[in-house]
Design a protein around this motif. Structure first.
Motif, PDB file in Angstrom:
ATOM      1  N   LEU A  78       0.833  -1.210   0.000  1.00  0.00           N
ATOM      2  CA  LEU A  78       0.000   0.000   0.000  1.00  0.00           C
ATOM      3  C   LEU A  78       0.871   1.266   0.000  1.00  0.00           C
ATOM      4  N   ASN A  79       1.998   1.183   0.665  1.00  0.00           N
ATOM      5  CA  ASN A  79       2.892   2.340   0.773  1.00  0.00           C
ATOM      6  C   ASN A  79       3.402   2.790  -0.596  1.00  0.00           C
ATOM      7  N   ARG A  80       3.472   1.848  -1.550  1.00  0.00           N
ATOM      8  CA  ARG A  80       3.915   2.207  -2.900  1.00  0.00           C
ATOM      9  C   ARG A  80       2.911   3.112  -3.597  1.00  0.00           C
ATOM     10  N   PHE A  81       1.641   2.906  -3.279  1.00  0.00           N
ATOM     11  CA  PHE A  81       0.581   3.696  -3.931  1.00  0.00           C
ATOM     12  C   PHE A  81       0.167   4.903  -3.094  1.00  0.00           C
ATOM     13  N   VAL A  82       0.425   4.830  -1.790  1.00  0.00           N
ATOM     14  CA  VAL A  82       0.077   5.951  -0.914  1.00  0.00           C
ATOM     15  C   VAL A  82       1.350   6.343  -0.150  1.00  0.00           C
ATOM     16  N   PRO A  83       2.303   7.011  -0.810  1.00  0.00           N
ATOM     17  CA  PRO A  83       3.619   7.283  -0.229  1.00  0.00           C
ATOM     18  C   PRO A  83       3.571   8.058   1.075  1.00  0.00           C
ATOM     19  N   PHE A  84       2.524   8.907   1.266  1.00  0.00           N
ATOM     20  CA  PHE A  84       2.524   9.722   2.477  1.00  0.00           C
ATOM     21  C   PHE A  84       2.355   8.886   3.751  1.00  0.00           C
ATOM     22  N   LEU A  85       2.005   7.584   3.590  1.00  0.00           N
ATOM     23  CA  LEU A  85       1.955   6.706   4.763  1.00  0.00           C
ATOM     24  C   LEU A  85       3.338   6.602   5.409  1.00  0.00           C
ATOM     25  N   ASN A  86       4.357   6.663   4.551  1.00  0.00           N
ATOM     26  CA  ASN A  86       5.755   6.621   5.015  1.00  0.00           C
ATOM     27  C   ASN A  86       6.003   5.419   5.938  1.00  0.00           C
ATOM     28  N   TYR A  87       5.466   4.257   5.519  1.00  0.00           N
ATOM     29  CA  TYR A  87       5.589   3.059   6.349  1.00  0.00           C
ATOM     30  C   TYR A  87       6.847   2.279   5.957  1.00  0.00           C
ATOM     31  N   SER A  88       7.622   1.870   6.938  1.00  0.00           N
ATOM     32  CA  SER A  88       8.788   1.025   6.675  1.00  0.00           C
ATOM     33  C   SER A  88       8.786  -0.124   7.682  1.00  0.00           C
ATOM     34  N   ALA A  89       9.021  -1.323   7.173  1.00  0.00           N
ATOM     35  CA  ALA A  89       8.996  -2.514   8.045  1.00  0.00           C
ATOM     36  C   ALA A  89      10.242  -2.552   8.918  1.00  0.00           C
ATOM     37  N   VAL A  90      10.082  -3.114  10.078  1.00  0.00           N
ATOM     38  CA  VAL A  90      11.206  -3.301  10.997  1.00  0.00           C
ATOM     39  C   VAL A  90      11.508  -4.790  11.074  1.00  0.00           C
ATOM     40  N   ASN A  91      12.786  -5.127  10.963  1.00  0.00           N
ATOM     41  CA  ASN A  91      13.197  -6.526  11.052  1.00  0.00           C
ATOM     42  C   ASN A  91      13.187  -6.954  12.521  1.00  0.00           C
ATOM     43  N   ALA A  92      12.173  -7.729  12.894  1.00  0.00           N
ATOM     44  CA  ALA A  92      12.027  -8.115  14.303  1.00  0.00           C
ATOM     45  C   ALA A  92      13.200  -8.963  14.781  1.00  0.00           C
ATOM     46  N   ASP A  93      13.744  -9.814  13.896  1.00  0.00           N
ATOM     47  CA  ASP A  93      14.912 -10.617  14.284  1.00  0.00           C
ATOM     48  C   ASP A  93      16.089  -9.715  14.628  1.00  0.00           C
ATOM     49  N   ALA A  94      16.301  -8.686  13.806  1.00  0.00           N
ATOM     50  CA  ALA A  94      17.404  -7.753  14.070  1.00  0.00           C
ATOM     51  C   ALA A  94      17.189  -7.027  15.391  1.00  0.00           C
ATOM     52  N   CYS A  95      15.933  -6.684  15.696  1.00  0.00           N
ATOM     53  CA  CYS A  95      15.620  -6.030  16.980  1.00  0.00           C
ATOM     54  C   CYS A  95      15.989  -6.922  18.151  1.00  0.00           C
ATOM     55  N   ARG A  96      15.589  -8.202  18.060  1.00  0.00           N
ATOM     56  CA  ARG A  96      15.856  -9.125  19.164  1.00  0.00           C
ATOM     57  C   ARG A  96      17.356  -9.378  19.339  1.00  0.00           C
ATOM     58  N   VAL A  97      18.054  -9.518  18.216  1.00  0.00           N
ATOM     59  CA  VAL A  97      19.498  -9.759  18.286  1.00  0.00           C
ATOM     60  C   VAL A  97      20.216  -8.563  18.917  1.00  0.00           C
ATOM     61  N   ALA A  98      19.851  -7.358  18.464  1.00  0.00           N
ATOM     62  CA  ALA A  98      20.500  -6.143  18.979  1.00  0.00           C
ATOM     63  C   ALA A  98      20.238  -5.970  20.468  1.00  0.00           C
ATOM     64  N   ALA A  99      18.989  -6.165  20.888  1.00  0.00           N
ATOM     65  CA  ALA A  99      18.649  -6.012  22.303  1.00  0.00           C
ATOM     66  C   ALA A  99      19.350  -7.065  23.155  1.00  0.00           C
ATOM     67  N   ALA A 100      19.350  -8.307  22.681  1.00  0.00           N
ATOM     68  CA  ALA A 100      19.984  -9.385  23.440  1.00  0.00           C
ATOM     69  C   ALA A 100      21.483  -9.147  23.581  1.00  0.00           C
ATOM     70  N   ARG A 101      22.094  -8.600  22.539  1.00  0.00           N
ATOM     71  CA  ARG A 101      23.535  -8.338  22.603  1.00  0.00           C
ATOM     72  C   ARG A 101      23.861  -7.336  23.719  1.00  0.00           C
ATOM     73  N   VAL A 102      23.055  -6.270  23.806  1.00  0.00           N
ATOM     74  CA  VAL A 102      23.283  -5.274  24.851  1.00  0.00           C
ATOM     75  C   VAL A 102      23.010  -5.876  26.225  1.00  0.00           C
ATOM     76  N   LEU A 103      21.938  -6.659  26.326  1.00  0.00           N
ATOM     77  CA  LEU A 103      21.604  -7.278  27.615  1.00  0.00           C
ATOM     78  C   LEU A 103      22.702  -8.233  28.068  1.00  0.00           C
ATOM     79  N   GLY A 104      23.340  -8.903  27.099  1.00  0.00           N
ATOM     80  CA  GLY A 104      24.460  -9.776  27.437  1.00  0.00           C
ATOM     81  C   GLY A 104      25.601  -8.996  28.059  1.00  0.00           C
ATOM     82  N   LYS A 105      25.791  -7.771  27.593  1.00  0.00           N
ATOM     83  CA  LYS A 105      26.855  -6.929  28.144  1.00  0.00           C
ATOM     84  C   LYS A 105      26.465  -6.334  29.496  1.00  0.00           C
ATOM     85  N   LEU A 106      25.170  -6.193  29.716  1.00  0.00           N
ATOM     86  CA  LEU A 106      24.710  -5.680  31.013  1.00  0.00           C
ATOM     87  C   LEU A 106      24.826  -6.735  32.110  1.00  0.00           C
TER      88      LEU A 106
END
Length: 447
Positions: A78-106
């Motif tokens: 839909l974002n291709r036809f209605v650009p003002f939505l400005n929607y971009s998907a977030v990679n949930a796997d990347a989110c979990r990996v990034a958060a877990a990496r920081v938590l490992g350091k904590l």
């Protein structure tokens, strides 16, 4: 209706995670930058979230809870036809990996996120990072991991059951949840539960004394329909160190199992518990004829001289076995024969005359493992110092040094080893030379 909207809005606001500020930026902004394509920005975000400590954990938990829902693909279209939505998907796997990496350091400061990390074990791409973070948190994460053993998702149950044995602080409560998991409908969960019970109890024998139901549960797994579970049960019985009639009966039954792995683990367990070589040896020798022969050879190595009746079968394997770099990763048959010791020397001495250099090399490695016990093979070894194969010559010199001979007989051979292709072999030769001729300056050539 308006009142309901305000109520829902208020609830949503209350449900928002804490969002403290560091260096003029909200924790949510720093956590978002963990996903930046620029490595320097990501690194700075990690440092900022480490500086937050516990106050920043809620935002990391929010990242761990991100999911890619079924609505994302339609929205992207839909974002291709209605650009003002400005929607971009977030990679949930990347989110979990990034958060877990920081938590490992904590470490322990990230303990509040343990339940979310456990929930994330269901996702293949982020599970490993979540496991590392949980182990870094330490004992405070154990209750959450124990809860994961009974989770709805089989991946969470499987990984939680496996992970529990990595916690040195795992205790009686861990044993109890693992005992419950031995009745899980999935065989891999039952197998990991048995393996973890064995590992935890091996570290603390008192745990099994407090709860004999664990022994009964493992013995019951010896009758499991899945061979991998039966094998895990046999291995566990060997580790928990209890040789009561119930356990012994289960192990003896395992020796006659149709599955090779079950027989192998039963034999290893019986040896560990009671040193019953007359029952164990025939089974291990029979396994030498199967694809699991290397494991049987290692088990025979553990038996030392008690495995002497297996010498003919091991010599047969020695002739057949090939490994890429024998001096670094010796054949399993060479290790076993070496650990058996002097009783294997006569046959190994004859094997040194084999025309196949690979076979000669394997025999050399067996004698290398023996050390002084291989003394009677010295005359045969001296002849190999003139072998046409350089690797044989080098290994012979090193073996003679390990056995212990007159230094003058091997200094030339060891000096030649300093030119070997393998730096590991060069280093071993230099160590021997410094020991037997310390007055000279022996240098290992660089790569």
């Amino acid at each position: 209706m308006l009142v309901l909207v305000f109520v829902l809005f208020g609830i949503a606001l209350l449900d928002q995670p804490a969002d403290p500020v560091f260096e003029g930026k909200l924790a949510s902004q720093w956590s978002h930058e963990l996903l930046n394509s620029n490595a320097a920005i990501r690194e700075k975000a990690e440092e900022a979230l480490k500086a937050f400590g516990e106050p920043g954990v809620p935002q990391l938990r929010a990242l761990l809870r991100r999911r890619n829902g079924p609505w994302e693909k339609p929205l992207l279209v839909l974002n291709r036809f209605v650009p003002f939505l400005n929607y971009s998907a977030v990679n949930a796997d990347a989110c979990r990996v990034a958060a877990a990496r920081v938590l490992g350091k904590l470490g322990g400061r990230g303990h509040a996120a343990a339940p979310d990390l456990v929930a994330g074990l269901r996702f293949e791409l982020s599970a490993a990072e979540s496991e590392r973070a949980l182990l870094s948190i330490g004992a405070a994460a154990i209750p959450a991991v124990e809860g994961g053993v009974s989770a709805r998702d089989v991946q969470v149950r499987f990984r939680s059951a496996r992970l529990l044995r990595e916690f040195h602080a795992a205790n009686q409560s861990s044993i109890r949840v693992l005992v419950d998991a031995t009745s899980d409908k999935f065989s891999r969960v039952r197998r990991e539960a048995a393996a973890s019970i064995g590992e935890i109890v091996a570290r603390n024998r008192n745990l099994i004394c407090d709860d004999r139901s664990a022994v009964e549960a493992i013995v019951a797994l010896g009758e499991d329909s899945a061979s991998e579970v039966r094998a895990g049960a046999m291995q566990c019985l060997g580790r928990i160190g209890i040789d009561n009639p119930q356990v012994m009966s289960s192990l003896r039954k395992g020796l006659c199992d149709d599955d090779v792995e079950v027989k192998l683990e039963s034999a290893k367990a019986l040896w560990a518990l009671c040193k019953l070589s007359e029952e164990v040896l025939p089974v291990l020798i029979s396994v030498l004829e199967t694809p699991e022969r290397w494991r049987a050879a290692y088990a025979l190595a553990e038996m030392g001289s008690s495995a002497a009746p297996a010498i003919p079968a091991l010599l047969k394997l020695l002739v057949e076995e090939r490994v890429p770099r024998p001096f670094r990763t010796p054949p399993s048959s060479a290790l076993a024969l070496g650990k058996i010791g002097a009783m294997a020397v006569p046959e190994l001495a004859r094997t040194l005359e084999n025309p196949d250099s690979g076979v000669r090399m394997n025999a050399l490695m067996a004698l290398n493992f023996m050390g002084a016990a291989g003394q009677t093979a010295v005359p045969n070894l001296i002849q190999l110092l003139e072998d046409k194969n350089a690797e044989i010559r080098h290994t012979t010199a090193l073996t003679l040094a390990t056995i212990g001979v007159e230094p003058s007989a091997i200094i030339a051979g060891l000096s030649d080893c300093l030119q070997a292709e393998d730096i590991y072999m060069r280093s071993a030769a230099a160590a021997h030379l410094r020991r037997i001729a310390p007055d000279q300056n022996w240098v290992v050539p660089a790569e």
